[in-house]
Write a protein that holds these residues in place. Structure first.
Motif, PDB file in Angstrom:
ATOM      1  N   ALA A  98      20.791 -20.672  -2.517  1.00  0.00           N
ATOM      2  CA  ALA A  98      20.519 -19.280  -2.143  1.00  0.00           C
ATOM      3  C   ALA A  98      21.409 -18.808  -1.006  1.00  0.00           C
ATOM      4  O   ALA A  98      21.610 -17.603  -0.828  1.00  0.00           O
ATOM      5  N   GLY A  99      21.958 -19.736  -0.226  1.00  0.00           N
ATOM      6  CA  GLY A  99      22.783 -19.336   0.904  1.00  0.00           C
ATOM      7  C   GLY A  99      21.939 -18.695   1.993  1.00  0.00           C
ATOM      8  O   GLY A  99      20.739 -18.921   2.093  1.00  0.00           O
ATOM      9  N   GLY A 100      22.563 -17.851   2.800  1.00  0.00           N
ATOM     10  CA  GLY A 100      21.849 -17.243   3.915  1.00  0.00           C
ATOM     11  C   GLY A 100      21.328 -15.856   3.623  1.00  0.00           C
ATOM     12  O   GLY A 100      21.008 -15.108   4.549  1.00  0.00           O
ATOM     13  N   VAL A 101      21.232 -15.491   2.330  1.00  0.00           N
ATOM     14  CA  VAL A 101      20.770 -14.146   1.965  1.00  0.00           C
ATOM     15  C   VAL A 101      19.242 -14.135   1.933  1.00  0.00           C
ATOM     16  O   VAL A 101      18.629 -14.795   1.084  1.00  0.00           O
ATOM     17  N   TRP A 109      10.848 -27.801 -10.229  1.00  0.00           N
ATOM     18  CA  TRP A 109      11.853 -27.494  -9.206  1.00  0.00           C
ATOM     19  C   TRP A 109      13.221 -28.021  -9.637  1.00  0.00           C
ATOM     20  O   TRP A 109      14.219 -27.305  -9.563  1.00  0.00           O
ATOM     21  N   LYS A 110      13.248 -29.274 -10.075  1.00  0.00           N
ATOM     22  CA  LYS A 110      14.526 -29.888 -10.433  1.00  0.00           C
ATOM     23  C   LYS A 110      15.159 -29.185 -11.627  1.00  0.00           C
ATOM     24  O   LYS A 110      16.375 -28.964 -11.657  1.00  0.00           O
ATOM     25  N   ARG A 111      14.350 -28.802 -12.615  1.00  0.00           N
ATOM     26  CA  ARG A 111      14.895 -28.108 -13.786  1.00  0.00           C
ATOM     27  C   ARG A 111      15.443 -26.736 -13.404  1.00  0.00           C
ATOM     28  O   ARG A 111      16.500 -26.324 -13.875  1.00  0.00           O
ATOM     29  N   VAL A 112      14.709 -26.038 -12.558  1.00  0.00           N
ATOM     30  CA  VAL A 112      15.164 -24.716 -12.114  1.00  0.00           C
ATOM     31  C   VAL A 112      16.477 -24.834 -11.350  1.00  0.00           C
ATOM     32  O   VAL A 112      17.433 -24.081 -11.597  1.00  0.00           O
ATOM     33  N   LEU A 113      16.546 -25.780 -10.432  1.00  0.00           N
ATOM     34  CA  LEU A 113      17.757 -25.933  -9.627  1.00  0.00           C
ATOM     35  C   LEU A 113      18.941 -26.378 -10.480  1.00  0.00           C
ATOM     36  O   LEU A 113      20.072 -25.915 -10.274  1.00  0.00           O
ATOM     37  N   LYS A 162      24.025 -24.924 -12.657  1.00  0.00           N
ATOM     38  CA  LYS A 162      24.896 -24.831 -13.830  1.00  0.00           C
ATOM     39  C   LYS A 162      25.461 -23.426 -13.966  1.00  0.00           C
ATOM     40  O   LYS A 162      26.653 -23.239 -14.242  1.00  0.00           O
ATOM     41  N   LYS A 163      24.613 -22.424 -13.767  1.00  0.00           N
ATOM     42  CA  LYS A 163      25.066 -21.034 -13.847  1.00  0.00           C
ATOM     43  C   LYS A 163      26.152 -20.765 -12.815  1.00  0.00           C
ATOM     44  O   LYS A 163      27.161 -20.114 -13.102  1.00  0.00           O
ATOM     45  N   SER A 164      25.959 -21.276 -11.601  1.00  0.00           N
ATOM     46  CA  SER A 164      26.946 -21.064 -10.543  1.00  0.00           C
ATOM     47  C   SER A 164      28.259 -21.759 -10.872  1.00  0.00           C
ATOM     48  O   SER A 164      29.342 -21.220 -10.643  1.00  0.00           O
ATOM     49  N   SER A 165      28.186 -22.981 -11.415  1.00  0.00           N
ATOM     50  CA  SER A 165      29.400 -23.733 -11.730  1.00  0.00           C
ATOM     51  C   SER A 165      30.200 -23.085 -12.849  1.00  0.00           C
ATOM     52  O   SER A 165      31.405 -23.284 -12.966  1.00  0.00           O
ATOM     53  N   GLU A 201      18.729 -14.491 -12.440  1.00  0.00           N
ATOM     54  CA  GLU A 201      18.764 -15.832 -13.011  1.00  0.00           C
ATOM     55  C   GLU A 201      17.355 -16.401 -13.156  1.00  0.00           C
ATOM     56  O   GLU A 201      17.016 -17.032 -14.152  1.00  0.00           O
ATOM     57  N   LEU A 202      16.524 -16.165 -12.158  1.00  0.00           N
ATOM     58  CA  LEU A 202      15.158 -16.671 -12.206  1.00  0.00           C
ATOM     59  C   LEU A 202      14.372 -16.008 -13.331  1.00  0.00           C
ATOM     60  O   LEU A 202      13.594 -16.653 -14.030  1.00  0.00           O
ATOM     61  N   ALA A 203      14.573 -14.706 -13.501  1.00  0.00           N
ATOM     62  CA  ALA A 203      13.887 -14.000 -14.585  1.00  0.00           C
ATOM     63  C   ALA A 203      14.311 -14.568 -15.933  1.00  0.00           C
ATOM     64  O   ALA A 203      13.496 -14.754 -16.840  1.00  0.00           O
ATOM     65  N   SER A 204      15.603 -14.861 -16.056  1.00  0.00           N
ATOM     66  CA  SER A 204      16.114 -15.439 -17.294  1.00  0.00           C
ATOM     67  C   SER A 204      15.505 -16.811 -17.536  1.00  0.00           C
ATOM     68  O   SER A 204      15.092 -17.143 -18.641  1.00  0.00           O
TER      69      SER A 204
END
Length: 271
Positions: A215-218, A237-241, A246-249, A259-262
């Motif tokens: 999430a960074g500092g936002v 938690w692990k599956r979400v992360l 993966k999306k970020s990479s 992304e969370l809604a998806s």
């Protein structure tokens, strides 16, 4: 989306202020008040700038509430960018400003120039505090508090904007940049929404660190991710992360709430 993000973050930060001093807001407001130099008789303007979601409006509200009783009159004008787009929007803002300070209803202002003249005549001898929230054009500033000669000695104007060069053109006396939180502040804020406390729950430290790094500092992203994961098992938690990483990479936009809604839609039954 930008307006929604900013409004949501304002609610997030105000909620924190009522519960726990997670993000050290006192240090931020002190810096802004130092720039305002409240003990002097000069007429002074200060700007708060930064990208959407950084809490510019909330900082301005907190400072306003802390210092408004030092002035003969005060006004907080919200959402200037949006209101000024509406028919007679600037005239309505001028009326709002004068109503707040003069405590008068049924003010007659026919046009922007008429409002400027009335502001000059009415406020020149008064020590006032004016907050101009979410400005994005010089015409807004000129219509509402365009010149230090309009206001009485000791007056202060505080403006919030995403446009730092606008503040430079205005000739402000000082600027404060609303920035992303540092790592420790981010970690505390995330934990507050994920666990209801500033420390990670036992067994969740490693995944909490991963979440904060994503999430960074936002502040808005930290709130969205922490709230989403709250009460879920460590496997979830692990599956979400893994999904978010993966999306970020893949180079996708780091829009955490989308992304969370998806993810929730795709894996909702499993969660």
């Amino acid at each position: 989306m930008i307006r929604y993000e900013a409004e949501l973050f304002a609610k997030v930060l105000e909620d924190i202020l009522c519960k726990v001093n997670v993000v050290g807001i006192d240090s931020y407001t002190k810096k802004i008040k130092d720039l305002l130099k409240l003990g002097t008789t000069e007429v002074r303007t200060v700007g708060i700038y930064g990208k959407a979601g950084m809490g510019k409006t909330t900082l301005a509200k907190v400072v306003y509430k802390q210092i408004c009783d030092r002035f003969e009159g005060s006004s907080f004008l919200s959402d200037i960018e949006e209101i000024s787009k509406q028919p007679d929007g600037l005239v309505r803002l001028q009326k709002h400003l004068l109503r707040d300070i003069l405590k008068m209803e049924n003010l007659k202002i026919d046009n922007i120039l008429g409002g400027i003249n009335l502001i000059k005549e009415s406020l020149r001898g008064k020590k006032v505090l004016v907050v101009l929230d979410k400005v994005n054009h010089m015409k807004q500033l000129h219509a509402l508090a365009g010149n230090s000669e309009w206001l009485g000695p000791g007056s202060r104007t505080l403006a919030t904007t995403r446009d730092e060069p606008l503040l430079t053109r205005l000739g402000v006396h000082g600027k404060f940049q609303a920035e992303e939180l540092n790592y420790w502040e981010s970690f505390q804020l995330f934990n507050w929404y994920a666990f209801g406390m500033v420390d990670a729950r036992e067994g969740y430290l490693e995944v909490s660190i991963r979440a904060v790094e994503h999430a960074g500092g936002v502040p808005l992203a930290l709130k969205a991710l922490g709230s989403f994961l709250r009460g879920r098992s460590i496997d979830v938690w692990k599956r979400v992360l893994e999904y978010l990483e993966k999306k970020s990479s893949q180079g996708d936009p780091e829009n955490t709430w989308a992304e969370l809604a998806s993810f929730d839609s795709r894996y909702g039954k499993e969660i």
